[in-house]
Design an enzyme around this catalytic site. Structure first.
Site, PDB file in Angstrom:
ATOM      1  N   ARG A  56       0.816  -1.225   0.000  1.00  0.00           N
ATOM      2  CA  ARG A  56       0.000   0.000   0.000  1.00  0.00           C
ATOM      3  C   ARG A  56       0.846   1.269   0.000  1.00  0.00           C
ATOM      4  NH1 ARG A  56      -1.697   2.613   4.103  1.00  0.00           N
ATOM      5  NH2 ARG A  56      -1.696   0.856   5.544  1.00  0.00           N
ATOM      6  N   TYR A 110     -15.166  11.307 -19.139  1.00  0.00           N
ATOM      7  CA  TYR A 110     -15.512   9.928 -18.818  1.00  0.00           C
ATOM      8  C   TYR A 110     -16.575   9.938 -17.701  1.00  0.00           C
ATOM      9  CZ  TYR A 110     -15.100   5.201 -17.050  1.00  0.00           C
ATOM     10  OH  TYR A 110     -15.380   3.943 -16.629  1.00  0.00           O
ATOM     11  N   ASP A 182      -6.606  13.305 -18.679  1.00  0.00           N
ATOM     12  CA  ASP A 182      -6.900  11.880 -18.788  1.00  0.00           C
ATOM     13  C   ASP A 182      -6.448  11.482 -20.198  1.00  0.00           C
ATOM     14  OD1 ASP A 182      -8.048   9.393 -19.271  1.00  0.00           O
ATOM     15  OD2 ASP A 182      -9.776   9.792 -17.980  1.00  0.00           O
ATOM     16  N   LYS A 207      -7.313   0.106 -20.133  1.00  0.00           N
ATOM     17  CA  LYS A 207      -7.567   0.254 -21.560  1.00  0.00           C
ATOM     18  C   LYS A 207      -6.302  -0.083 -22.367  1.00  0.00           C
ATOM     19  CE  LYS A 207     -11.432   1.419 -19.794  1.00  0.00           C
ATOM     20  NZ  LYS A 207     -11.810   2.782 -19.483  1.00  0.00           N
TER      21      LYS A 207
HETATM   22  C1  LIG Z   1     -12.255   3.486 -18.381  1.00  0.00           C
HETATM   23  C2  LIG Z   1     -11.869   4.910 -18.245  1.00  0.00           C
HETATM   24  C3  LIG Z   1     -11.645   5.490 -16.992  1.00  0.00           C
HETATM   25  C4  LIG Z   1     -11.838   4.731 -15.704  1.00  0.00           C
HETATM   26  O1  LIG Z   1     -10.943   3.695 -15.558  1.00  0.00           O
HETATM   27  P1  LIG Z   1     -11.223   2.346 -14.685  1.00  0.00           P
HETATM   28  O2  LIG Z   1      -9.979   1.590 -14.906  1.00  0.00           O
HETATM   29  O3  LIG Z   1     -12.465   1.730 -15.229  1.00  0.00           O
HETATM   30  O4  LIG Z   1     -11.404   2.792 -13.279  1.00  0.00           O
HETATM   31  C5  LIG Z   1     -11.243   6.815 -16.944  1.00  0.00           C
HETATM   32  N1  LIG Z   1     -11.094   7.538 -18.063  1.00  0.00           N
HETATM   33  C6  LIG Z   1     -11.322   7.023 -19.288  1.00  0.00           C
HETATM   34  C7  LIG Z   1     -11.146   7.888 -20.490  1.00  0.00           C
HETATM   35  C8  LIG Z   1     -11.724   5.706 -19.418  1.00  0.00           C
HETATM   36  O5  LIG Z   1     -11.953   5.206 -20.639  1.00  0.00           O
END
Ligand SMILES: *Cc1c(COP(=O)(O)O)cnc(C)c1O
Length: 390
Positions: A56, A110, A182, A207
């Site tokens: 952690r 998102y 992001d 992703k």
């Molecule tokens: C999927 C996604 C998230 C969130 O991610 P998790 O791994 O599902 O928590 C945030 N931003 C974008 C652009 C995403 O596609």
């Protein structure tokens, strides 16, 4: 205090596939194996050690090593990996915001990020403004004297609109505001926002970094100072990633550049195909000259990525079309090596009202397409047969 801070390596001079394959491996000193050994200890010696390690604290050998790879890819000094993209996003935002502060967020974000802001921030006395559009001027008008953070996401979901990264970064610098992006949709293969002055890059590693639809993880890359600040909160919130998954993610990232380049190539081909198909009303892909932000995409992106969206002609039922697909999988999430489609109005944007969706230009018939690594001839044949059987 862990040794979660990493100095910038010579690795930044290496080519992208070399970074993906080699940077940040755990050397197997004992057996000289070719890949990183996996360290699963949740308990490490406390005396006569430089670092007091604990999962952690984000400082197990595998966590530290993978952070070096991510930092090298995003061209930053340091990085942290989390148990999910939302753990990375929530921890990073909260690390830079406190009671009385204000954050400017891009209009379309998102869904999870949007929910975090509107459902939780009022509990902490944090003010927020969503911009009216993705134009830099709209970010400017949203700034208040107490604005501490600007948060962007480009290409946007699901219409693949492009935000002027350099413009937003310059605006924020003028006002002494921290910028976060992001960077999930582009991945560091197609976009390195640090080059344009963005302070903090955040990923849902679920992703493109994971890329095989079998890992949930998140990542943040930034300067040592910023990562230190995020770490201070991260160890208290506790959103670290299990070392099994860290190891899986390292393995996945070795092929990230190969995968993402192929997916980008395929997406461009599919975008051209769909644009020429008379059953398709509109295609949204930043690599098409018909896209409203094409020039900006050419300027700030290496390639245009594996995500596109399209609308079928009105008389076609989009659910029937998706049910007819045999190869392309109608399913949630994105960025796997297999092609998937979904209806944003029924999934990622289902919580918005029809008016809110319309205001963002998201029609109910819109289909978001995450293009995989298959042969495009097969993907095209699948779409053709799905339409023919309607
Ligand atoms: C999927 C996604 C998230 C969130 O991610 P998790 O791994 O599902 O928590 C945030 N931003 C974008 C652009 C995403 O596609």
């Amino acid at each position: 205090m862990g040794n979660q801070i990493f100095s910038m390596e010579k690795s930044n001079k290496l080519g992208i596939n070399t970074i993906c394959t080699h940077v940040g491996e755990v050397k197997d000193e004992q057996f000289k194996g070719a890949v990183s050994p996996i360290y699963l200890s949740s308990s490490y010696q406390f005396y006569d050690v430089d670092i007091k390690r604990y999962p952690r604290y984000f400082n197990t050998p595998n966590q530290e090593a993978l952070c070096r790879k991510i930092a090298a890819l995003e061209k930053t000094e340091s990085a942290l990996i989390f148990g999910s993209g939302m753990a990375a996003i929530s921890t990073t935002l909260m690390a830079f915001l406190q009671q009385g502060d204000h954050v400017v967020l891009q209009q379309t974000l998102y869904g999870g990020t949007y929910n975090l802001v509107v459902e939780e921030f009022h509990k902490f006395g944090i003010e927020y403004t969503f911009t009216n559009s993705l134009a830099v001027d709209d970010f400017k008008t949203a700034i208040q004297p107490n604005t501490k953070v600007i948060f962007i996401e480009t290409p946007s979901n699901p219409l693949l609109k492009i935000v002027d990264i350099q413009g937003v970064a310059a605006l924020a610098k003028e006002h002494g505001i921290i910028t976060m992006i992001d960077n999930t949709f582009a991945s560091p293969i197609n976009q390195t926002p640090a080059d344009f002055g963005i302070d903090i890059m955040i990923h849902s590693a679920t992703k493109y970094m994971g890329g095989h639809s079998d890992i949930l993880a998140g990542a943040v890359a930034a300067s040592e100072n910023h990562i230190q600040k995020i770490w201070n909160l991260a160890k208290n919130l506790g959103g670290s990633l299990s070392d099994f998954t860290v190891w899986m993610l390292e393995r996945s990232m070795k092929t990230m550049s190969l995968r993402v380049r192929r997916q980008s190539e395929n997406a461009l081909k599919m975008a051209h195909y769909l644009e020429s198909n008379t059953n398709v009303a509109k295609v949204y892909y930043p690599g098409l000259p018909s896209h409203e932000d094409y020039e900006l995409a050419v300027f700030q992106m290496e390639d245009f990525g594996g995500m596109l969206s399209f609308e079928l002609n009105e008389e076609i039922d989009t659910m029937d079309f998706q049910r007819n697909l045999q190869l392309i999988k109608p399913s949630m999430s994105l960025a796997g090596i297999e092609s998937t489609v979904l209806s944003p109005s029924q999934t990622s944007h289902a919580l918005l009202s029809e008016e809110e969706r319309a205001a963002q230009g998201i029609k109910d018939g819109l289909i978001r397409f995450s293009v995989g690594i298959e042969e495009t001839e097969d993907l095209i044949a699948d779409i053709e047969q799905a339409i023919a059987r309607l």
